[in-house]
Design a protein around this motif. Structure first.
Motif, short mmCIF file in Angstrom:
data_model
loop_
_atom_site.label_atom_id
_atom_site.label_comp_id
_atom_site.label_asym_id
_atom_site.label_seq_id
_atom_site.Cartn_x
_atom_site.Cartn_y
_atom_site.Cartn_z
N PHE A 155 0.84 -1.19 0.00
CA PHE A 155 0.00 0.00 0.00
C PHE A 155 0.88 1.24 0.00
N ASP A 156 0.38 2.30 -0.62
CA ASP A 156 1.13 3.56 -0.58
C ASP A 156 0.97 4.18 0.82
N PRO A 157 1.91 5.03 1.22
CA PRO A 157 1.89 5.61 2.57
C PRO A 157 0.59 6.34 2.91
N ARG A 158 0.00 7.03 1.95
CA ARG A 158 -1.26 7.74 2.21
C ARG A 158 -2.38 6.76 2.58
N SER A 159 -2.46 5.67 1.85
CA SER A 159 -3.48 4.66 2.15
C SER A 159 -3.24 4.03 3.52
N MET A 160 -1.98 3.84 3.86
CA MET A 160 -1.65 3.23 5.15
C MET A 160 -2.10 4.12 6.31
N GLN A 161 -2.11 5.43 6.13
CA GLN A 161 -2.58 6.34 7.17
C GLN A 161 -4.10 6.25 7.33
N ILE A 162 -4.80 6.08 6.23
CA ILE A 162 -6.26 6.04 6.25
C ILE A 162 -6.80 4.67 6.65
N ILE A 163 -6.07 3.61 6.27
CA ILE A 163 -6.54 2.24 6.47
C ILE A 163 -5.58 1.51 7.40
N PRO A 164 -5.82 1.53 8.71
CA PRO A 164 -4.89 0.89 9.64
C PRO A 164 -4.89 -0.63 9.55
N LYS A 175 -0.44 -10.49 2.57
CA LYS A 175 -0.21 -11.41 1.45
C LYS A 175 -0.20 -12.86 1.92
N ASP A 176 -0.83 -13.72 1.12
CA ASP A 176 -0.93 -15.16 1.31
C ASP A 176 -1.92 -15.59 2.40
N LYS A 177 -2.59 -14.65 3.05
CA LYS A 177 -3.62 -15.00 4.02
C LYS A 177 -4.96 -15.15 3.32
N ILE A 178 -5.83 -15.96 3.91
CA ILE A 178 -7.16 -16.24 3.36
C ILE A 178 -8.17 -15.31 4.02
N TYR A 179 -9.06 -14.75 3.22
CA TYR A 179 -10.11 -13.84 3.69
C TYR A 179 -11.45 -14.22 3.06
N THR A 180 -12.53 -13.69 3.64
CA THR A 180 -13.87 -13.90 3.12
C THR A 180 -14.44 -12.55 2.69
N ILE A 181 -14.98 -12.51 1.47
CA ILE A 181 -15.56 -11.27 0.95
C ILE A 181 -16.84 -10.96 1.72
N ARG A 182 -16.89 -9.79 2.35
CA ARG A 182 -18.07 -9.35 3.11
C ARG A 182 -19.01 -8.55 2.21
N GLU A 183 -18.44 -7.63 1.45
CA GLU A 183 -19.24 -6.75 0.59
C GLU A 183 -18.42 -6.37 -0.64
N PHE A 215 -10.97 -2.53 -0.43
CA PHE A 215 -9.71 -2.92 -1.06
C PHE A 215 -9.99 -3.30 -2.51
N ASN A 216 -9.12 -2.91 -3.41
CA ASN A 216 -9.28 -3.24 -4.82
C ASN A 216 -9.31 -4.76 -4.98
N ILE A 217 -10.25 -5.25 -5.72
CA ILE A 217 -10.42 -6.69 -5.90
C ILE A 217 -9.19 -7.33 -6.56
N THR A 218 -8.40 -6.53 -7.28
CA THR A 218 -7.21 -7.09 -7.92
C THR A 218 -6.15 -7.52 -6.92
N ARG A 219 -6.32 -7.17 -5.65
CA ARG A 219 -5.40 -7.60 -4.60
C ARG A 219 -5.64 -9.05 -4.18
N PHE A 220 -6.68 -9.67 -4.72
CA PHE A 220 -7.10 -11.00 -4.26
C PHE A 220 -7.28 -11.97 -5.42
N ALA A 221 -7.10 -13.25 -5.09
CA ALA A 221 -7.37 -14.34 -6.05
C ALA A 221 -8.32 -15.31 -5.37
N PRO A 222 -9.22 -15.92 -6.13
CA PRO A 222 -10.12 -16.92 -5.53
C PRO A 222 -9.31 -18.06 -4.91
#
Length: 97
Positions: free
Chosen positions: A15-24, A29-37, A72-79
């Protein structure tokens, strides 16, 4: 095609530094997540997602001025199933041992 409720793997956690300030709280990478919305941003022609496992404060404004949680941009994730299909037996054995 990814949809709400699907499990995905983070493939880009830079993430760019500006985004890191806004999104704590950000995906790792490589962790599994579930799409909420899922949110489509037509003025940018991009799809954003929020995740069950990650919550952030409502600190960004949408096009109409409504405050919402950053996505988060969907391109950051793979099924997840796509990632599992590309893992070799040797890689699985190494991960288990």
């Amino acid at each position: 095609m990814i949809k709400e409720g699907d499990q995905v793997v983070c493939v880009d956690d830079v993430f760019d530094p500006r985004s890191m300030q806004i999104i704590p709280n950000r995906p790792i990478k490589d962790k599994i997540y579930t799409i909420r919305e899922m949110r489509y941003y037509d003025m940018h022609d991009k799809m954003g997602v929020t995740l069950v496992e990650i919550k952030n404060a409502k600190n960004v404004r949408d096009f109409f001025g409504k405050t919402q949680e950053p996505s988060f941009n969907i391109t950051r994730f793979a099924p997840l199933d796509q990632v599992l299909d590309n893992i070799s037996i040797e890689e699985l054995e190494e991960a288990v041992l």
